[in-house]
Structure formats: structure tokens, C-alpha cells
Design an enzyme around this catalytic site. Structure first.
Site, short mmCIF file in Angstrom:
data_model
loop_
_atom_site.label_atom_id
_atom_site.label_comp_id
_atom_site.label_asym_id
_atom_site.label_seq_id
_atom_site.Cartn_x
_atom_site.Cartn_y
_atom_site.Cartn_z
N CYS A 162 18.43 4.85 -2.75
CA CYS A 162 18.03 5.48 -4.02
C CYS A 162 19.15 6.34 -4.63
CB CYS A 162 16.77 6.31 -3.82
SG CYS A 162 16.79 7.31 -2.32
N THR A 193 0.82 -1.22 0.00
CA THR A 193 0.00 0.00 0.00
C THR A 193 0.86 1.27 0.00
OG1 THR A 193 -0.06 -0.23 2.39
CG2 THR A 193 -1.98 -1.03 1.18
N HIS A 220 15.65 12.46 -7.73
CA HIS A 220 16.84 12.98 -7.06
C HIS A 220 17.84 13.45 -8.12
CE1 HIS A 220 15.21 11.34 -3.48
NE2 HIS A 220 15.98 10.30 -3.30
N ASN A 268 13.56 8.68 -8.19
CA ASN A 268 13.97 7.95 -6.98
C ASN A 268 13.03 6.81 -6.61
OD1 ASN A 268 12.37 10.41 -6.50
ND2 ASN A 268 12.30 9.71 -4.40
N ARG A 311 -3.48 -2.23 9.41
CA ARG A 311 -4.28 -1.06 9.01
C ARG A 311 -4.89 -1.25 7.61
NH1 ARG A 311 0.36 1.10 11.44
NH2 ARG A 311 1.49 0.96 9.49
N SER A 312 -4.19 -2.00 6.75
CA SER A 312 -4.65 -2.15 5.36
C SER A 312 -5.29 -3.49 5.07
CB SER A 312 -3.47 -1.97 4.41
OG SER A 312 -2.78 -0.80 4.70
N GLN A 350 17.72 15.92 -3.05
CA GLN A 350 16.80 14.77 -3.01
C GLN A 350 15.34 15.17 -2.81
OE1 GLN A 350 20.25 12.18 -0.80
NE2 GLN A 350 18.21 11.31 -0.72
N ARG A 400 21.73 -4.25 3.87
CA ARG A 400 22.60 -3.86 2.74
C ARG A 400 24.09 -4.09 3.00
NH1 ARG A 400 19.75 1.84 1.83
NH2 ARG A 400 17.84 1.11 0.81
N GLY A 435 11.21 10.63 -1.46
CA GLY A 435 12.14 9.70 -0.81
C GLY A 435 11.74 9.41 0.63
P1 A2P Z 1 0.17 0.24 5.74
O1 A2P Z 1 -0.30 1.04 4.56
O2 A2P Z 1 -0.78 -0.85 6.11
O3 A2P Z 1 0.64 1.07 6.89
P2 A2P Z 1 5.28 4.42 2.82
O4 A2P Z 1 6.73 4.43 3.20
O5 A2P Z 1 5.04 4.89 1.44
O6 A2P Z 1 4.41 5.12 3.82
O7 A2P Z 1 4.82 2.83 2.85
C1 A2P Z 1 5.09 1.95 3.89
C2 A2P Z 1 4.52 0.57 3.57
O8 A2P Z 1 4.96 -0.35 4.57
C3 A2P Z 1 3.01 0.53 3.60
O9 A2P Z 1 2.54 -0.43 2.67
C4 A2P Z 1 2.72 0.05 5.02
O10 A2P Z 1 1.49 -0.59 5.20
C5 A2P Z 1 3.82 -0.96 5.18
N1 A2P Z 1 4.09 -1.23 6.60
C6 A2P Z 1 4.49 -0.36 7.54
N2 A2P Z 1 4.63 -1.00 8.74
C7 A2P Z 1 4.32 -2.31 8.52
C8 A2P Z 1 4.27 -3.47 9.34
N3 A2P Z 1 4.58 -3.45 10.63
N4 A2P Z 1 3.89 -4.64 8.77
C9 A2P Z 1 3.58 -4.69 7.45
N5 A2P Z 1 3.61 -3.64 6.62
C10 A2P Z 1 3.97 -2.45 7.15
#
Ligand code: A2P
Length: 334
Positions: free
Chosen positions: A130, A12, A236, A309, A40-41, A157, A101, A161
Site C-alpha cells: 500500500c 469477507t 497512509h 490505503n 469460517r465464512s 500508516q 511481488r 493496513g
Molecule cells: P474469513 O473471514 O473466512 O476468515 P482481513 O485481513 O481483513 O482480516 O481479511 C482476511 C480475509 O482472508 C478474510 O476474507 C478471510 O476469510 C480470508 N482468509 C483468511 N485465511 C483464509 C484461508 N485459509 N482460506 C481462505 N480465506 C482465508
């Protein structure tokens, strides 16, 4: 053609969403696609090539199913916890975070630069930072011909990012609202501060560029970096000052750079042609221009290098790594 079961962890997020676009554009041979994110998703539907896929909550049994490759972009803590679990179940993880890394057992890959190292993995392969990715693309050919002594990176940048939070801070700032992600306003400002400060005075972002460049290119190259967040949404830009051991001819260097796959030379200053962030947005290539001698050194060169990036700096490079894996698969389990 053989098809693969792919998982996206962080589906997501900004990079996760770009994974989907790039997989579709490059016609990656997918059998089943699993989308994972936080609780959350969970339950949210995401469309991929006309089909709705339900997002699953990432947990310890997420990799109990038959998955060939998992593309991770959900932050370092999530990678640290779940990548080893995935790898222990036979999944090959290509991780976009900085968690592994610098691990000696984890290859750090830019397909244009060190594709051969991809198979020295023990289940986890890392995608570089990146800014490092776009910076090393022009360097391999120059190092082979003229032997690099020292590199000075200065970066400009984009806020993307920092994920969606960075974009929100710039948009809010332009509307006169306070920031939530950065320590200071980013609208109309430049922040010489990306990631946390370390004991040696560098930021973690600067240290990543230094350490990752040496790991990808050559351990004895001297590298220094100053990384700056600028009020640009996408792409970037990096100013690179390179000192070589051997003499070079600038016109020959332009030809050398033009020969690198995935690198586009945009260098015609008489017609105001040089790489710019606004032009590289949405592209998978790295752009190089302002190719000129540094008159203050015996064998010094200046370059200006720009790339999207989120695409070449993250999603595209990760998927190119997965493409290297399947190109050599030849029917065996990866
Ligand atoms: P979610 O959308 O459910 O929070 P960005 O850096 O663009 O904000 O995206 C971070 C991504 O990492 C999102 O898909 C977020 O999901 C996911 N994420 C963050 N924390 C966790 C976690 N503890 N377990 C699984 N996915 C995570």
C-alpha cells in the site's frame, strides 16, 4: 460489451469488501461473481448489486469452474498455496499479498506508472504494498525529467493496513482496553514497527518499500524507508525526500505532478491546503502537497503524499490492474 467471470478470494475481509464496492462503482463488466473465504465464512451471504451471493470455502477445486480473473486478498500463505493452483487452471490472479511481488516472473503493477508490464505475466500479477503504490505514483514523471538518485521515505500508516484486527486495536485502546494485534498500545502512540524485523535492521514493511520501488521504477535508484504505524483509522501519509541528478524548478515540478493521471496536487500553504488522511478517505486518487525544495541538497525535493490505503493502496489498484487486462482482451481468452 464482453463480461467476465470474476472470483474474490478473501471476500469477507476489509480489502475483499472494498473490492465489491469498487467493482460496483467502476461498473466492472461481470458475468458471474464467485466469493471465496475460509471455512469460517462458508455459507454466509454477501449482497452484490442487489443479489445475495453465498460465500464458498476456498479449496483446491475452487478454480475448476470457468473463471477469468481472481482477485486475491486473503494473506500471503493463502496466496502462496492457491494462486499457482488458480493460474494452472487458466485463471489470471491479481494478488494483493506480498507472496509473489519480488518474483522475476510476476509483474508488479501500478497502472499510472508501469501499465505496459502487465502482460508479462505467467498467470499471476502482483499488487504492490500500500505505501509503495501511493509513493511511486508521483515518481515516474519526476524520474523521467530529473533522474532520481535517492529517495528517503518516512511513513505514517493507518491501522486499517492491519485489517480488521488493527482497527479493533485502536478502538479498544481508545476505550482503555489492551491490544491484541500490535506489540504495544497504538492509541495515543506511534509504533516504528510494521511487520517483522529483518537481519539488516529494517522491518519487512520498510524492505518492501525499498525493493518494490526499485522493481517498479528503476533498479539503480537508492531507497531508504522508515515505516511508522500511527493512531489513524484510514489513509497512509508518506513524507518523501528525493534527490535528483538534474536541476529542477519547483513551479515546474508542480506542473509535472499535476499532469499525472490519478494524482491530485493540493498545495496552497497560504490557505492551509495540503493533503490529509481525513480528506483522502474513500477516494481513489493519490494526493500530493508540501511541494518544496530541500535546501540541504543541490537537487533535493520534499513531498507529502496521502492516499486511502484500502482503496488506492489495495482494492482500487488491484481492480485497475484487472481493467488493464480486459482493455486489451479484445475478445480472446485473457
Ligand atoms: P474469513 O473471514 O473466512 O476468515 P482481513 O485481513 O481483513 O482480516 O481479511 C482476511 C480475509 O482472508 C478474510 O476474507 C478471510 O476469510 C480470508 N482468509 C483468511 N485465511 C483464509 C484461508 N485459509 N482460506 C481462505 N480465506 C482465508
Amino acid at each position: 460489451m464482453k463480461k467476465y467471470n470474476i472470483a474474490i478470494v478473501g471476500a469477507t475481509g476489509l480489502v475483499g469488501q472494498t473490492f465489491l464496492q469498487v467493482l460496483e462503482e467502476r461498473k466492472f463488466p461481470i458475468k458471474n461473481l464467485y466469493l471465496m473465504a475460509s471455512s469460517r465464512s462458508a455459507g454466509k451471504k454477501i449482497n452484490f448489486m442487489g443479489k445475495d451471493i453465498v460465500v464458498e470455502e476456498l479449496n483446491e477445486s475452487s478454480f475448476d469452474k470457468d473463471i477469468d480473473i481472481a482477485l486475491f486478498s486473503a494473506g500471503g500463505d493463502t496466496s502462496k498455496k492457491f494462486s499457482p493452483i488458480a493460474a494452472s487452471k487458466g485463471v489470471i490472479v491479481v494478488d494483493n499479498s506480498s507472496a509473489f511481488r519480488m518474483d522475476d516472473e510476476v509483474p508488479l503493477i501500478v497502472p499510472e506508472v508501469n501499465p505496459g508490464a502487465v502482460f508479462n505475466h505467467k498467470g499471476i500479477i502482483a499488487n504492490p504494498n500500500c505505501s509503495t503504490i501511493q509513493s511511486v505514483v508521483p515518481l515516474r514523471v519526476l524520474d523521467e525529467k530529473y533522474k532520481i538518485k535517492r529517495i528517503v521515505y518516512s511513513t505514517y500508516q493507518a491501522v486499517s493496513g492491519s485489517g480488521l484486527a488493527g482497527i479493533k486495536d485502536l478502538e479498544n485502546g481508545l476505550a482503555g482496553k489492551p491490544v491484541e494485534n500490535y506489540p504495544y498500545q497504538i492509541a495515543g502512540n506511534c509504533l516504528p514497527h510494521i511487520d517483522v524485523f529483518l537481519e539488516n535492521g529494517n522491518t519487512k514493511e520498510e524492505q518492501k518499500m525499498i525493493d518494490e520501488t526499485k522493481k517498479i521504477l528503476r533498479a539503480d535508484v537508492k531507497v531508504t524507508a522508515t515505516c511508522v504505524r500511527v493512531p489513524v483509522l484510514h489513509s497512509h501519509s508518506v513524507s518523501m525526500n528525493i534527490e535528483f541528478e538534474k536541476e529542477f524548478d519547483v513551479e515546474e515540478v508542480k506542473k509535472d505532478l499535476a499532469s499525472v493521471k490519478g494524482l491530485i496536487v493540493e498545495d496552497d500553504v497560504k490557505n492551509n491546503i495540503y493533503p490529509m488522511a481525513i480528506n483522502s478517505k474513500g477516494k481513489d486518487e493519490v494526493f500530493v502537497g508540501r511541494i518544496r525544495r530541500d535546501q540541504s541538497l543541490d537537487n533535493g525535493l520534499n513531498l507529502w503524499v496521502v492516499a486511502d490505503n484500502i482503496r488506492k493502496g489495495a482494492a482500487t489498484n488491484t481492480i485497475q490492474i484487472a481493467e488493464l487486462l480486459i482493455a486489451e482482451d479484445k475478445g480472446r481468452k485473457l
